[in-house]
Scaffold this motif. Structure first.
Motif, PDB file in Angstrom:
ATOM      1  N   PHE A 224       0.821  -1.211   0.000  1.00  0.00           N
ATOM      2  CA  PHE A 224       0.000   0.000   0.000  1.00  0.00           C
ATOM      3  C   PHE A 224       0.856   1.263   0.000  1.00  0.00           C
ATOM      4  CE2 PHE A 224      -3.292  -2.917   1.707  1.00  0.00           C
ATOM      5  CZ  PHE A 224      -4.123  -2.796   0.613  1.00  0.00           C
ATOM      6  N   PHE A 225       2.030   1.182   0.634  1.00  0.00           N
ATOM      7  CA  PHE A 225       2.927   2.335   0.635  1.00  0.00           C
ATOM      8  C   PHE A 225       3.343   2.656  -0.800  1.00  0.00           C
ATOM      9  CE2 PHE A 225       7.293   4.112   1.886  1.00  0.00           C
ATOM     10  CZ  PHE A 225       6.768   5.329   2.246  1.00  0.00           C
TER      11      PHE A 225
ATOM     12  N   ALA B 128       2.666   6.019  -5.390  1.00  0.00           N
ATOM     13  CA  ALA B 128       2.493   6.285  -6.820  1.00  0.00           C
ATOM     14  C   ALA B 128       1.604   7.513  -7.011  1.00  0.00           C
ATOM     15  CB  ALA B 128       1.881   5.066  -7.507  1.00  0.00           C
ATOM     16  N   GLY B 129       0.565   7.624  -6.153  1.00  0.00           N
ATOM     17  CA  GLY B 129      -0.285   8.820  -6.215  1.00  0.00           C
ATOM     18  C   GLY B 129       0.538  10.073  -5.978  1.00  0.00           C
ATOM     19  N   ALA B 130       1.419  10.028  -4.975  1.00  0.00           N
ATOM     20  CA  ALA B 130       2.242  11.197  -4.656  1.00  0.00           C
ATOM     21  C   ALA B 130       3.151  11.546  -5.826  1.00  0.00           C
ATOM     22  CB  ALA B 130       3.072  10.927  -3.399  1.00  0.00           C
TER      23      ALA B 130
ATOM     24  N   ARG C 223      -8.510  12.463  -8.773  1.00  0.00           N
ATOM     25  CA  ARG C 223      -8.496  11.064  -8.356  1.00  0.00           C
ATOM     26  C   ARG C 223      -7.153  10.695  -7.741  1.00  0.00           C
ATOM     27  NH1 ARG C 223     -13.296   8.792 -11.275  1.00  0.00           N
ATOM     28  NH2 ARG C 223     -14.124  10.794 -11.892  1.00  0.00           N
ATOM     29  N   ALA C 224      -6.094  11.256  -8.293  1.00  0.00           N
ATOM     30  CA  ALA C 224      -4.759  10.911  -7.785  1.00  0.00           C
ATOM     31  C   ALA C 224      -4.599  11.357  -6.329  1.00  0.00           C
ATOM     32  CB  ALA C 224      -3.678  11.544  -8.658  1.00  0.00           C
ATOM     33  N   PHE C 225      -4.981  12.612  -6.026  1.00  0.00           N
ATOM     34  CA  PHE C 225      -4.738  13.030  -4.633  1.00  0.00           C
ATOM     35  C   PHE C 225      -5.719  12.382  -3.674  1.00  0.00           C
ATOM     36  CE2 PHE C 225      -7.399  16.833  -5.771  1.00  0.00           C
ATOM     37  CZ  PHE C 225      -8.352  16.713  -4.782  1.00  0.00           C
ATOM     38  N   THR C 226      -6.925  12.088  -4.160  1.00  0.00           N
ATOM     39  CA  THR C 226      -7.872  11.390  -3.290  1.00  0.00           C
ATOM     40  C   THR C 226      -7.328  10.008  -2.940  1.00  0.00           C
ATOM     41  OG1 THR C 226      -9.721  12.511  -4.336  1.00  0.00           O
ATOM     42  CG2 THR C 226     -10.225  10.536  -3.076  1.00  0.00           C
ATOM     43  N   PHE C 227      -6.837   9.337  -3.972  1.00  0.00           N
ATOM     44  CA  PHE C 227      -6.342   7.993  -3.745  1.00  0.00           C
ATOM     45  C   PHE C 227      -5.112   8.012  -2.847  1.00  0.00           C
ATOM     46  CE2 PHE C 227      -5.058   3.722  -4.874  1.00  0.00           C
ATOM     47  CZ  PHE C 227      -6.277   3.115  -4.724  1.00  0.00           C
ATOM     48  N   HIS C 228      -4.229   8.959  -3.120  1.00  0.00           N
ATOM     49  CA  HIS C 228      -3.046   9.121  -2.272  1.00  0.00           C
ATOM     50  C   HIS C 228      -3.462   9.268  -0.808  1.00  0.00           C
ATOM     51  CE1 HIS C 228       0.760  10.634  -0.730  1.00  0.00           C
ATOM     52  NE2 HIS C 228       0.180  11.748  -0.358  1.00  0.00           N
TER      53      HIS C 228
ATOM     54  N   LEU D 271      13.535  12.332  -1.468  1.00  0.00           N
ATOM     55  CA  LEU D 271      12.766  11.639  -0.438  1.00  0.00           C
ATOM     56  C   LEU D 271      12.403  10.235  -0.905  1.00  0.00           C
ATOM     57  CD1 LEU D 271      11.591  12.050   2.343  1.00  0.00           C
ATOM     58  CD2 LEU D 271       9.513  12.927   1.310  1.00  0.00           C
ATOM     59  N   ALA D 272      12.008  10.132  -2.161  1.00  0.00           N
ATOM     60  CA  ALA D 272      11.625   8.813  -2.680  1.00  0.00           C
ATOM     61  C   ALA D 272      12.800   7.846  -2.581  1.00  0.00           C
ATOM     62  CB  ALA D 272      11.157   8.938  -4.126  1.00  0.00           C
ATOM     63  N   PHE D 273      14.009   8.316  -2.930  1.00  0.00           N
ATOM     64  CA  PHE D 273      15.174   7.448  -2.817  1.00  0.00           C
ATOM     65  C   PHE D 273      15.428   7.058  -1.363  1.00  0.00           C
ATOM     66  CE2 PHE D 273      16.402   8.790  -7.139  1.00  0.00           C
ATOM     67  CZ  PHE D 273      16.584   7.515  -7.650  1.00  0.00           C
ATOM     68  N   ALA D 274      15.243   8.041  -0.473  1.00  0.00           N
ATOM     69  CA  ALA D 274      15.486   7.749   0.934  1.00  0.00           C
ATOM     70  C   ALA D 274      14.503   6.700   1.457  1.00  0.00           C
ATOM     71  CB  ALA D 274      15.380   9.023   1.759  1.00  0.00           C
ATOM     72  N   TYR D 275      13.321   6.625   0.844  1.00  0.00           N
ATOM     73  CA  TYR D 275      12.361   5.612   1.270  1.00  0.00           C
ATOM     74  C   TYR D 275      12.648   4.262   0.620  1.00  0.00           C
ATOM     75  CZ  TYR D 275       9.418   9.135   3.497  1.00  0.00           C
ATOM     76  OH  TYR D 275       8.943  10.115   4.320  1.00  0.00           O
ATOM     77  N   LEU D 276      13.156   4.305  -0.607  1.00  0.00           N
ATOM     78  CA  LEU D 276      13.379   3.043  -1.321  1.00  0.00           C
ATOM     79  C   LEU D 276      14.654   2.348  -0.858  1.00  0.00           C
ATOM     80  CD1 LEU D 276      12.323   4.111  -4.911  1.00  0.00           C
ATOM     81  CD2 LEU D 276      11.108   2.614  -3.319  1.00  0.00           C
TER      82      LEU D 276
END
Ligand SMILES: [Cu+2]
Ligand SMILES: [Cu+2]
Lengths: 560, 313
Positions: free
Chosen positions: A50-51, A56-58, A80-85, A481-486
């Protein structure tokens, strides 16, 4: 490399008895397990998925906002993207993350129990969560929703052409999982504590999970009610929120925020618990003001129920109500401040070691402080009138929930990784990831405070040019940030195969969970421990921690 | 990319007050942040493992007095900030009598404004500098929010209900108007401009606008057609208040409250007469909810407002 571990290099592999990971094998042994540790791992798998989905929405949002025009997404697609995010991140990532992964794994271990009070309910809760997740994914595949995660009426009930019913059903069902887990945790803390483990000897993580569970049990039913009412109005035309037929759209907001403000604490209280464990261990100090820390948690959970109206200062609510909610919101800031001061003071006269979990913890304190201080701006009625529904608010809650809760999740995962998997993560990479997360986060979200005060409204896919500078900064930061999470996902996975084997207590920590092998056997402790003292005995009562000597710490429990 | 701005335009009285408060909060929270960050850095450096700094037990006063001290200090600070913020809001809560009234109707995805003389605009609002202007706002569909960053003002606009907002503009210019409450597909495009003009320019501008319809005149016709005059005419046999001059007056109600007969009150009196019953009268007036639509309601209210001048004050 690591600061604390002197005894890391154990000569030769010790004879290993079957752990909870190896005791049984086969898919069924996982899918039908009632072992809290395995269920924690089931949650970890699901929540990681789910993360990624919410992430992906973000990503879509940040790419779209790179320029003021609509280039990647249409208006509807963006909505739809921000709602889903929002929906995924709140209900399928943040709320379950720390409680269901770390809480599930650690709670019984920390209180010296064999398992949670209701092991089968625990498994049922995971299946309910998966069903809810399935509904959420179905919502996405069937076209998505465009209401925002806040589901405001009458947009949601009468005007949206997204799949509101599926989204509401997903959240509704996930609530049952939340409640089941919370009831389980509460019962466990009441009934399963080891002999001698009195309430005021509980580690702060246990207190945090306990308080969170109480908030979950009290708040989630209100969310269920309000979602059911949305369902009733949208599916069956029963007018509840529709003003043209005698309903009241504001009623929705009251009910929704009566749940959703406490939900903020559901998301952040568990991280308070994690940080308390990390700071004490890496400062080698007893926590400063244990009792105050406990009262602060309880105070937050109680007063957190009384401040929902601060989300409604511009809704048309009376000024008198707004002022009352403003006062209560200022008051709920006090215990959070106490926590920050006490963590800081815990460093005083410590022997501080800067391993990755500690870097996450220090980053947490910094980011949470900024998040909390900007909360004061939002509690001030006139300032809130200007900045509510702008990027200022977006920045504020991301500081609390992402800078705070997600940092704590990563820090906690690193800290307990050896216990969970029996492997040590690579320290250098982990420190690098922790530092990168801190700076990536700042680049992404700090500019949002500035553009928020300048007036950039939230939920806009096109925007006036003067805001572009800040959006570009934010989008660039998001890459870091994305790299720091991955990155940690990569080296955690790597460590499963190539990581060094962990001893029972690699950090010289005091909690009961460290007194069983890593990973623990199926029944957690071969002989159930007995507790004779409080947590965090990193040094004798009337002294400080000695340099370099780890033996000074005293485990909280003893094998009888 | 346009040049970097760090502070929004400040174009209303309340904006200046809010900027003050915001700056105060920035200073205070900046100081707290520096304190926490500074302490973290200093403690981390001084008590890193193996450093020469002395360790040992915490002095008693640190354990107790310091904890109580900062708890009390944050509580006082919180109360002080509440007082400051609350006072700033209270100063701006009620519009001054005689404020210029403008009607705002929001719908997906546009703003419609109407001035007292019947002039109308779409996605635009004009306001005189230095004069109070009061917006009476309602929505025809979902919730929207009227947001003018340069005024630091925002107010949700709801269907089935009136919300209001007022301001005194201080600086001529063109400012952005946004919809701040998510309202569906084109939420991001539901904006416009607010133009602040010198009072003389504004007067000229308003007078030059085409006045599409004679709302009060049409309202007068409805007043008779719907049978209002049967009760409310001065010569009527029914005991009902004469409505000339009621607009803007303080009205005493049967339940002891005293309210100003503003637009919202007039609407309520027509749609829900039992809610605010005038003292000394029987609650015999029927509700016209469902009998008059929004347009007719506006006409009736405009007619009642136009009676203002005819009454002796
Ligand atoms: Cu809140
Ligand atoms: Cu809108």
């Amino acid at each position: 490399m690591s600061g604390i571990t002197a005894e890391r290099a154990i000569p030769g592999a010790p004879p290993r008895e079957p752990s909870y990971l190896t005791a049984k094998t086969g898919l069924a042994s996982w899918l039908l397990t009632t072992d809290h540790k395995r269920i924690a791992l089931l949650y970890m798998a699901a929540i990681t998925v789910f993360f990624f989905v919410g992430g992906a929405g973000a990503v879509a949002i940040r790419i779209e906002l790179f320029t003021p025009q609509a280039d990647l997404l249409s208006a509807d697609a963006y909505n739809r993207a921000f709602t889903f995010h929002g929906v995924i991140m709140v209900w399928f990532f943040l709320i379950p993350s720390i409680p269901n992964i770390l809480g599930n794994f650690l709670l019984p271990l920390m209180i010296g129990a064999k398992d949670l009070a209701f092991p089968r309910l625990n498994l049922a809760s995971w299946y309910i969560f998966m069903a809810a997740g399935g509904l959420a994914v179905y919502t996405l595949l069937s076209g998505g929703v465009d209401t925002g995660w806040t589901f405001y009426t009458p947009l949601t009930t009468a005007f949206s052409n997204g799949n509101v019913l599926a989204a509401a059903a997903a959240v509704f069902v996930s609530g049952f999982s939340t409640i089941a887990t919370a009831v389980n945790f509460i019962a466990t803390v009441h009934l399963q504590r080891a002999p001698g483990l009195t309430w005021f000897r509980l580690p702060l993580f246990v207190w945090a999970i306990y308080a969170t569970s109480i908030v979950m049990v009290l708040a989630t039913p209100v969310l269920a009610m309000v979602l059911a009412l949305i369902f009733a109005e949208r599916a069956f035309g029963i007018p509840i929120f529709d003003p043209l037929r005698g309903g009241d759209p504001i009623l929705f907001q009251h009910l929704f925020w009566f749940y959703s403000h406490p939900a903020v604490y559901i998301m952040v209280l568990p991280s308070f618990g994690v940080i308390s464990e990390l700071v004490t261990c890496y400062a080698r100090r007893r926590v400063f003001g244990y009792n105050f820390m406990v009262y602060a948690i309880l105070w937050i959970s109680l007063v957190g129920f009384l401040v929902w109206g601060h989300h409604m200062f511009v809704s048309g609510q009376s000024l008198f109500a707004s002022l009352a909610f403003s006062l209560l919101s200022f008051i709920v800031a006090v215990p959070s401040a106490i926590k920050v001061f006490n963590w800081t003071a815990t460093l005083y006269r410590g022997q501080i070691v800067f391993d990755a979990p500690m870097i996450y913890a220090l980053g947490f304190i910094g980011l949470f402080t900024i998040g909390g201080l900007t909360g004061l701006f939002l509690a001030s009625v006139p300032v809130d009138i200007h900045v509510t529904d702008t990027y200022f608010v977006v920045a504020h809650f991301h500081y609390i929930m992402v800078g705070g809760a997600v940092s704590a999740l990563y820090g906690g995962l690193a800290f307990w990784w050896p216990k969970i998997t029996g492997r040590l993560y690579p320290e250098g990479w982990a420190r690098f990831a922790a530092i990168m997360m801190f700076f990536g986060f700042g680049f992404t979200f700090f500019p949002m405070f500035i553009m928020g005060y300048l007036g950039m409204p939230r939920r806009y896919h096109v925007y006036p040019e003067e805001f572009q500078v800040w959006h570009v900064l934010a989008s660039a930061g998001a890459v870091i940030l994305a790299f720091a999470y991955l990155l940690p996902m990569g080296f955690f996975a790597w460590s499963l195969i190539w990581g060094r084997r962990a001893p029972a207590n690699p950090w010289g920590a005091t909690g009961l969970e460290w007194q069983t092998s890593s990973p623990p056997p199926e029944e957690n402790f071969h002989t159930p421990p007995v507790v004779e003292q409080g947590p965090y005995n990193y040094h004798p009562e009337h002294a400080g921690p000695p340099a370099l000597e780890r033996e000074q710490h005293q485990p909280q429990g003893r094998q009888p | 990319m346009s040049p970097l701005t760090l502070w929004p335009a400040t174009a209303s009285e309340q904006a200046a007050r809010i900027d003050m408060l915001f700056t105060g909060l920035l200073v205070i929270s900046g100081a707290i942040l520096l304190l926490v960050a500074g302490l973290l850095l200093v403690l981390c450096a001084r008590y890193r493992r193996g450093s020469a700094a002395p360790r040992g037990d915490l002095p008693d006063f640190i354990r107790r007095d310091v904890e109580i001290g900062w708890t009390a200090a944050t509580l006082f600070l919180a109360l002080f900030l509440f007082w400051w913020a609350g006072a700033t809001q209270l100063r701006a809560s009620d519009p001054p009598a005689g404020a210029l009234e403008v009607h705002v109707v929001a719908k997906q995805w546009m703003w419609k404004t109407r001035y007292p003389n019947g002039a109308r605009e779409i996605n635009a609002l004009h306001a005189p500098r230095g004069e109070a202007m009061r917006l009476m706002m309602t929505s025809q569909d979902v919730i929207h929010s009227f947001f003018v960053p340069a005024f630091r003002l925002k107010q949700d606009v709801l269907p089935g209900r009136f919300t209001e907002m007022w301001f005194r503009a201080t600086k001529p210019g063109e400012y952005r108007l946004f919809c701040a409450e998510f309202c569906g597909t084109d939420h991001a495009r539901m904006g416009g401009t607010v133009t602040v003009m010198e009072p003389e320019d504004f007067a000229r501008w308003v007078a030059a606008q085409p006045q599409e319809e004679d709302l009060p005149g049409e309202g007068a016709a409805l007043f008779t057609a719907l049978g209002c005059s049967g009760c409310h005419a001065a010569a009527s046999a029914v005991h009902a208040p004469v409505l000339a001059g009621v607009y803007g007056r303080m009205v005493h109600l049967a339940d002891g409250r005293t309210v100003r007969a503003d637009e919202a009150y007039l609407r309520d009196s027509i749609l829900q007469p039992k809610r605010d019953v005038v003292v000394g009268y029987e609650p015999i007036m029927p509700s016209f909810d469902g009998l008059v639509d929004e347009a007719d309601l506006q006409r009736l209210v405009a007619y009642l407002q136009s009676l203002r001048g005819e009454a002796a004050r």
